[in-house]
Every structure is written in structure tokens, then in C-alpha cells.
Design a protein around this motif. Structure first.
Motif, PDB file in Angstrom:
ATOM      1  N   GLY A 631     -19.544  34.701  -3.560  1.00  0.00           N
ATOM      2  CA  GLY A 631     -19.074  35.222  -2.286  1.00  0.00           C
ATOM      3  C   GLY A 631     -17.641  34.839  -2.005  1.00  0.00           C
ATOM      4  N   THR A 632     -17.249  34.955  -0.752  1.00  0.00           N
ATOM      5  CA  THR A 632     -15.851  34.758  -0.354  1.00  0.00           C
ATOM      6  C   THR A 632     -15.579  33.310   0.022  1.00  0.00           C
ATOM      7  OG1 THR A 632     -15.718  37.025   0.468  1.00  0.00           O
ATOM      8  CG2 THR A 632     -14.046  35.467   1.249  1.00  0.00           C
ATOM      9  N   VAL A 633     -14.515  32.766  -0.548  1.00  0.00           N
ATOM     10  CA  VAL A 633     -14.005  31.439  -0.198  1.00  0.00           C
ATOM     11  C   VAL A 633     -12.700  31.614   0.558  1.00  0.00           C
ATOM     12  CG1 VAL A 633     -13.179  29.221  -1.071  1.00  0.00           C
ATOM     13  CG2 VAL A 633     -15.076  30.389  -2.217  1.00  0.00           C
ATOM     14  N   THR A 634     -12.587  30.937   1.681  1.00  0.00           N
ATOM     15  CA  THR A 634     -11.355  30.965   2.479  1.00  0.00           C
ATOM     16  C   THR A 634     -10.922  29.534   2.752  1.00  0.00           C
ATOM     17  OG1 THR A 634     -11.981  33.044   3.545  1.00  0.00           O
ATOM     18  CG2 THR A 634     -10.269  31.726   4.618  1.00  0.00           C
ATOM     19  N   ALA A 635      -9.647  29.248   2.535  1.00  0.00           N
ATOM     20  CA  ALA A 635      -9.118  27.911   2.778  1.00  0.00           C
ATOM     21  C   ALA A 635      -7.692  28.018   3.306  1.00  0.00           C
ATOM     22  CB  ALA A 635      -9.147  27.083   1.500  1.00  0.00           C
ATOM     23  N   THR A 636      -7.365  27.141   4.262  1.00  0.00           N
ATOM     24  CA  THR A 636      -6.036  27.133   4.885  1.00  0.00           C
ATOM     25  C   THR A 636      -5.374  25.787   4.674  1.00  0.00           C
ATOM     26  OG1 THR A 636      -6.703  28.738   6.571  1.00  0.00           O
ATOM     27  CG2 THR A 636      -4.763  27.384   7.040  1.00  0.00           C
ATOM     28  N   LEU A 637      -4.113  25.810   4.196  1.00  0.00           N
ATOM     29  CA  LEU A 637      -3.301  24.615   4.012  1.00  0.00           C
ATOM     30  C   LEU A 637      -2.404  24.429   5.230  1.00  0.00           C
ATOM     31  CD1 LEU A 637      -2.095  22.317   2.194  1.00  0.00           C
ATOM     32  CD2 LEU A 637      -0.474  24.034   1.356  1.00  0.00           C
ATOM     33  N   ASN A 638      -2.524  23.296   5.907  1.00  0.00           N
ATOM     34  CA  ASN A 638      -1.683  22.944   7.046  1.00  0.00           C
ATOM     35  C   ASN A 638      -0.669  21.895   6.613  1.00  0.00           C
ATOM     36  OD1 ASN A 638      -3.021  24.450   9.342  1.00  0.00           O
ATOM     37  ND2 ASN A 638      -4.771  23.297   8.547  1.00  0.00           N
ATOM     38  N   VAL A 639       0.613  22.137   6.933  1.00  0.00           N
ATOM     39  CA  VAL A 639       1.699  21.281   6.470  1.00  0.00           C
ATOM     40  C   VAL A 639       2.716  21.110   7.606  1.00  0.00           C
ATOM     41  CG1 VAL A 639       1.434  21.923   4.049  1.00  0.00           C
ATOM     42  CG2 VAL A 639       2.896  23.303   5.533  1.00  0.00           C
ATOM     43  N   PRO A 640       3.643  20.152   7.478  1.00  0.00           N
ATOM     44  CA  PRO A 640       4.641  19.944   8.534  1.00  0.00           C
ATOM     45  C   PRO A 640       5.554  21.159   8.719  1.00  0.00           C
ATOM     46  CG  PRO A 640       4.517  18.029   7.089  1.00  0.00           C
ATOM     47  CD  PRO A 640       3.720  19.108   6.434  1.00  0.00           C
ATOM     48  N   ALA A 641       5.973  21.371   9.928  1.00  0.00           N
ATOM     49  CA  ALA A 641       6.907  22.457  10.230  1.00  0.00           C
ATOM     50  C   ALA A 641       8.218  22.240   9.488  1.00  0.00           C
ATOM     51  CB  ALA A 641       7.158  22.522  11.740  1.00  0.00           C
ATOM     52  N   GLY A 642       8.842  23.342   9.076  1.00  0.00           N
ATOM     53  CA  GLY A 642      10.134  23.280   8.409  1.00  0.00           C
ATOM     54  C   GLY A 642      10.065  22.948   6.934  1.00  0.00           C
ATOM     55  N   THR A 643       8.851  22.863   6.366  1.00  0.00           N
ATOM     56  CA  THR A 643       8.701  22.597   4.935  1.00  0.00           C
ATOM     57  C   THR A 643       8.110  23.825   4.245  1.00  0.00           C
ATOM     58  OG1 THR A 643       6.492  21.641   5.235  1.00  0.00           O
ATOM     59  CG2 THR A 643       8.366  20.128   5.319  1.00  0.00           C
TER      60      THR A 643
END
Length: 699
Positions: A631-643
Motif C-alpha cells: 500500500g501507500t507509505v507517506t512520510a514528511t521530513l521537518n527541518v530548520p527554516a532556511g536550510t
């Protein structure tokens, strides 16, 4: 790193006959047309042999085909296609892959020049063609790289003189990086596959890491892509020249390691200053013990060894580094004994040699000349070491392809070994068919083996075999052979029984999805249809796969236009992914008809949560693996602003990237997962740095 051989016409090849015949050397009746170095066992039973002349002729390959009685001594030679233009390597990495193709990578020499080549090519024995393979990104040299084919069929090689390794994706002719935490340089090492799938290596303390008394070893784990400490070998196995010149005099060579049927690894050493040491690794305990030193100042500073069908190890040694003469020895688990040598041994150093396990139990030996010979070991194998056949069609048609399955199809060892390059492993199944009336021997080309492991125990292993179009028909015996050890014979009938009818089995595949451990799927049906104009006589319906159950209503004779049904259900007893087949053997011209089965157990959806910190721009990390359902895998990478960042989803089972996003965060990847595959994420800071986190879910 070795010098050219300048003495033409010298050969060292071993044949040790059984006790009834005596210990003798037997040369091939027909010499090859050119000097031979590296050899590989093709899955049709022929030998692929590489020219070694230190010239542009090193692009040439030849094939040794056994005679009609299965004799390699009486075999004949033919020339194969030459390698791609500009590629004529010597001392390279590679091996025969699970689909039967031959991979060649790098070369210490190319076109007689010492250039540590980064070229590569793959040979298709069916089409008799070579295809160029680009090196891993950024690799300027491969040279005489260490390499191994992992249990899942993936070829892995080390980056010459550096730390990383690369995994070959055959479907895309591409590479992915692995083993980035290796503590020592990839140079002159002998990587060996162990039961369970890990890779054993004895560390070479070269260059800036020079340690004259270093005795470390390490294990590579394919499930994590990382190396770990495997303890001290107890004695030094690599040549540091500690007492006769030190780092400037060291060859940094090491001898071969060979896995024996008892689960111990016999590791041989090199020593410029005196007798080489040996050590024994117990795969059950993970512990090393010292073995006997070589007698008479001998060692193996590069050289061959092979496990005999009796479980002993045959090896070739010589004094110091690259010196002559050579001596042959045998290790039986407790004693290292000198065995008779051929008349040409006086002119050979151990590094000249190469050994290859033959499917008739002999060992083929080359020494950079045309005078190849075979060694026939005394004694025989134990019954517990034999492959066993659990499923195969008993009526075989010339020119047709059939599945076959059973246990120990990969043997108990890789077979032969060398110091670093010249990987000549034969841990894959061959199918030999012997006509009962004539005794003539025919090998069927095998391909797409389900495993390339060693000592796989009771696990079911499968492959496919192509019955030769020119095979003799009639009653025959079929054997599966691994490293020269055959299964018990299976009675088969070849040809002569076709009704000329046609049948189909549909659907061609069934995916049962995810089922709880010890649970049952719903019953699924397979329909066998007679699509021809004459009756079809059904002789056998075979279910392959311990996780499946069936109920067949197909037997007897199927009239033209008629159908019958086979019901199959998935009943897994453990976690994991399970494959299987249903095979119908009949007298139709397209027999057997085969449907594939797949299902997963114990895999349920979950959340994804990973986090960490990257301190410097350009640095990267891999997350740990997770197993997904379909099935479907969804993942989000959160990182510092301006990088800015690179965010890649990788299928660790197939070593392929499946999704990627680049730029400033947050970055989201979405992909369709294959049930049972392992996945991870690659996170790299391309501009800036800082803390990162991944959140998502998988089925």
C-alpha cells in the motif's frame, strides 16, 4: 597487488584420484587456445574461462564444455564473445549471479596497464553478449576489489583503497552505497559468506592504519548495511612484514578463507618473514582459535583454496610473498598435510593459481597457462550434505523450462576462494539429467535461484531449469548438484509423451496479501483449461511452499474445451513473506503450467517516527529499516527554516530508491510499498544543518 608472470607455459593443476585409483594429476585432453586465469562455473555446467596474457587479448573468454559422459578432462573449447571495446581486465571482482549471468568489475590491470580500472561489464550466456556497467558514482577506481554475492543475490564490492562498499542493482545496472562504517581500508581482503547471510572479513591494516600486529576481524550484516567487530583472529593472517622491514616491505596480502561442512571457517595467512599462520572461525559460537602454522616456511600471499566433496580443504602455498616453488596441502579439520604436487609446481607461486568446483566433484585448476588439470579428491560426501529435491515435474519436454525446489540447493560453502579478487563461488544449484539407457549426461541451464546463501538447512530453495533442446529422450535420472555434491536421483521421463494438446493455468499469480500468523486466507481458485483440440492427460499437481495448502480437482484426462479447478489457501506459521508455486505436469506441449503464489504474515500498519541532528552541511544519515505491508507509505521530513535537504526513500530489500524530494522543508515523499519489503530513509543536509525529524505511516 602482484607482478606479471613472465614464465610462459607453466601450469599447476590438481587431480587427486580416490584411493582405488591413486593420487595423480590429470591434464585436460584438449588444451585451451590461450593462457587461462580466472574461471567461473556457468549454470549449464560449462566453464567460462578468461584469457590472461597481459595484452589486449585479455578481453577474450572461452568455454569448456564437458563431453557426453560428463567428463571435463575430455571436454572441448569454444570462444565466446569478447568484452566491450577498451575493457581487457586482469584481477577483477565479480561472480555468477542468481539469473546465471556473469558480472565482472574493475581490474588491477586493463589492456596490460596497471590502472586500477573502474570499468565493468555483465555477460549474458544465453545471448552471448556483454553489456557495460558504469561504476558507482564517484568511484574512480575499482581494481582488484573484494567482493561477494550476498544471500539475497546482490553483488557487493569494496571501494578499492577506501572504506565504502557498493551494492549492485542488476535490473537498473546501478549501485547503492553500503557499509559506510567499515573501520579499515578495502584492500587485499577476502570476504566470505556465512550461514545466516552475514559476511566475514579479516582486517588488513594498510596505509595510515598500519598496525604490524593487528588481528581484527569484522562482520557485514546485510539487514543493516553495517559492519561490526568479529573479534581477534588470535594470530596475524595478513602480511605486515613486521619482523623483516615493516610497512615499506609489507605485501598486505592474505590467504583464502573456506567454509567447511562442519560450520568452521579455515582461514589462511600470508607472511613475508616466515611461515604463514592459520586460524579457525566457529560460525556457531562466533569465536576464533589459532590453527597450525604452515610447514617449511610456506604461506599463501594470494592464492586459491577449495572445499573438497569430502569436506577437506585443498590449498596452494609458496614461500614468502610471490615466491616459488608451490606446495599443495590439505586441511581435514585437525591436520594440515602436504599432498602430491604436479611436475610444474617448481615454477609456480601461489598467486598464479585459481580453483573452481566442478559439478562432478572434481576441482579445476589454472595457473596462467594453457595446461589446465583437474583434482579428484579421495573419499566422498556425507548424506546430510546432499541437496534434496521436494518438487519437480517427472515428465520433461526438450526445450521447456521447469521449476524445481528442495533443500540445500546452495551447498554448505561458497566452494572455492582466493586472497581477494578472483571470486569463483559456486554456491548455486545445477541440474544434471542422465539418460538411463545410454548413461549420457546433460546439464540444464538453471536461473533465477530463490537464494544465493550457504548452508540454508531445511529452508526451501527453488530455481528454474531449461531442458536442452538436444537432450536424449526416454527414462532418465535427474540430480540437483551444489559444489560437486549431488542429490539422490529423481526418476523422470524426457520427451516422447506429448499429446500435442495445449493447456493454460489461470490466473498466473495469486497475491494473498497479509494474513495473521497461524491464520487462514480465503480459498483462491486456479483453473486449468484444455485449450487444444486433443485430450490432455494430467500426471501430477505439485504445490511448492510450506505456507500454502491446496485441494486439487485436476486429475486423469481433460477433454478439449474442459476445465478443472485447484483451490489454494495461505496458512502462514511465522512472520515474513512467503512465496510458492502450483505446477501442473501433463502431456500438453506446454507442460508444466505454473502459477506463482505470494503472501505476508505478521505485518501490520504503523507510524513512522525518526529524528536526529546533522552537524555539518553535506553530512547524511540513514534511518533504521521498517517492514511495510502492501500500500501507500507517506512520510514528511521537518527541518530548520532556511536550510535545504535531500530526502530519499529506499527499498532496502531490492537496494533501490523509490521516492525523493529535495529543497527546503518540510519535504514529503509518497510511494507504494511492496508487502514484506524493508524500507529506510536517507536524509542529507545540502545547505545548512540542524535537527531533523520524520513523521508518517505505512500499511
Amino acid at each position: 597487488m602482484k607482478l606479471s608472470r613472465f614464465l610462459p607455459g607453466l601450469v599447476l593443476l590438481a587431480l587427486w584420484a580416490n584411493a582405488a585409483v591413486g593420487q595423480t594429476w590429470t591434464p585436460l585432453k584438449n588444451a585451451p587456445p590461450i593462457d587461462i586465469g580466472y574461471m567461473a562455473l556457468a549454470t549449464d555446467g560449462s566453464v567460462l574461462a578468461h584469457a590472461r596474457t597481459y595484452s589486449a587479448a585479455d578481453s577474450q573468454w572461452y568455454k569448456l564444455t564437458p563431453d557426453i559422459n560428463g567428463s571435463y578432462v575430455n571436454g572441448t573449447w569454444s570462444q565466446l564473445a569478447s568484452m566491450p571495446t577498451g575493457y581487457a581486465p586482469i584481477d577483477f571482482a565479480g561472480g555468477v549471479l542468481a539469473d546465471g549471468k556473469l558480472l565482472v568489475e574493475g581490474g588491477e590491470y586493463n589492456n596490460a596497464q596497471d590502472v586500477e580500472s573502474n570499468l565493468g561489464a555483465i555477460y549474458d550466456p544465453v545471448a552471448n553478449t556483454w553489456t557495460s556497467v558504469a561504476p558507482p558514482s564517484g568511484w574512480s577506481q575499482i581494481g582488484d576489489a573484494s567482493g561477494v554475492i550476498l544471500a539475497n543475490g546482490t553483488f557487493m564490492m569494496g571501494q578499492q583503497g577506501l572504506f565504502n562498499s557498493a551494492l549492485f542493482n542488476e535490473s537498473h545496472l546501478s549501485w547503492s552505497i553500503s557499509g559506510t562504517n567499515k573501520p579499515d581500508y578495502n584492500i587485499e581482503e577476502n570476504w566470505m559468506l556465512l550461514p545466516g547471510g552475514k559476511v566475514l572479513n579479516v582486517e588488513i591494516y594498510a596505509y595510515s592504519l598500519y598496525n604490524p600486529t593487528g588481528t581484527g576481524s569484522e562482520l557485514y550484516d546485510p539487514s543493516t548495511g553495517q559492519w561490526s567487530d568479529a573479534g581477534s583472529t588470535g594470530v596475524q593472517l595478513w602480511d605486515s612484514a613486521a619482523s623483516c622491514g615493516g610497512a615499506n616491505s609489507a605485501s598486505y596480502e592474505i590467504g583464502p578463507m573456506v567454509l567447511r561442512p562442519d560450520g568452521t571457517v579455515f582461514a589462511t595467512g600470508a607472511n613475508s618473514c616466515g611461515a604463514g599462520h592459520t586460524a579457525i572461525y566457529n560460525t556457531a559460537t562466533g569465536k576464533w582459535t589459532a590453527g597450525p602454522d604452515f610447514p617449511n616456511g610456506l604461506d599463501i600471499a594470494d592464492g586459491p583454496a577449495a572445499v573438497e566433496t569430502n569436506g577437506n580443504v585443498l590449498m596452494m602455498a609458496s614461500p614468502g610473498a610471490y615466491q616459488t616453488p608451490s606446495t599443495f596441502l590439505e586441511w581435514n579439520g585437525s591436520t594440515l598435510t602436504v599432498v602430491p604436487a604436479p611436475s610444474t609446481a617448481a615454477g609456480d607461486s601461489s598467486w598464479y593459481g585459481a580453483m573452481l568446483e566442478l559439478p562432478n566433484g572434481q576441482i579445476l585448476f589454472s595457473d596462467l597457462s594453457q595446461n589446465l588439470q583437474v583434482w579428484t579428491p579421495a573419499g566422498t560426501y556425507q548424506a546430510a550434505w546432499q541437496p534434496t529435491v521436494s518438487s519437480v515435474a517427472t515428465t520433461l519436454m526438450p526445450g521447456s523450462t521447469y521449476p524445481i525446489s528442495g533443500t540445500q540447493f546452495n551447498g554448505l560453502s561458497e566452494g572455492a576462494a582466493y586472497g581477494d579478487d578472483q571470486q569463483m563461488a559456486t554456491n548455486y544449484p545445477l541440474v544434471r539429467i542422465v539418460n538411463t539407457a545410454t548413461g549420457h549426461v546433460f546439464y540444464s541451464r538453471t536461473h533465477d535461484h530463490s537464494s544465493m546463501g550457504v548452508a540454508t538447512g531445511n529452508a526451501i530453495v527453488s530455481t528454474n531449469f531449461d531442458v536442452p533442446a538436444n537432450i536424449e529422450t526416454g527414462a532418465s535420472e535427474l540430480y540437483v548438484v551444489a559444489n560437486g555434491i549431488p542429490s539422490n536421483p529423481v526418476a523422470v521421463v524426457v520427451g516422447g509423451g506429448s499429446s500435442g494438446g495445449a493447456a493454460t493455468l489461470s490466473p498466473g499469480s495469486i497475491d494473498f496479501g497479509n494474513v495473521a500468523v497461524n491464520g487462514y486466507s480465503s480459498w483462491q481458485s486456479l483453473t486449468l483449461s484444455n485449450t487444444g483440440s486433443t485430450p490432455v492427460s494430467i500426471s501430477n499437481v505439485a504445490l511448492n511452499g510450506a505456507a500454502y495448502i491446496d485441494q486439487s480437482y485436476c486429475s486423469g484426462t481433460l477433454a478439449p474445451g474442459a476445465q478443472c479447478v485447484i483451490y489454494v489457501a495461505f496458512h502462514p506459521a511465522a512472520n515474513g513473506t512467503f512465496n510458492g508455486t502450483v505446477s501442473v505436469t501433463d502431456d500438453a506441449s506446454n507442460s508444466p503450467q505454473v502459477a506463482t503464489l505470494t503472501g505476508t504474515a505478521g505485518i501490520s500498519g504503523g507510524n513512522l517516527n525518526f529524528s536526529g541532528n546533522i552537524a555539518s552541511q553535506g553530512d547524511y544519515v540513514f534511518t533504521s529499516n521498517f517492514t511495510s505491508g502492501a500500500g501507500t507509505v507517506t512520510a514528511t521530513l521537518n527541518v530548520p527554516a532556511g536550510t535545504s535537504w535531500r530526502f530519499v526513500a529506499d527499498d532496502a530489500t531490492t537496494n533501490q530508491s523509490v521516492a525523493e524530494q529535495d529543497g527546503s522543508g518540510p519535504l514529503t515523499v509518497t510511494f507504494t510499498a511492496v508487502a514484506g519489503d524493508n524500507y529506510n530513509f536517507f536524509v542529507q543536509a545540502t545547505a545548512g544543518s540542524g535537527a531533523w525529524s520524520i513523521a508518517g505511516s505505512h500499511p
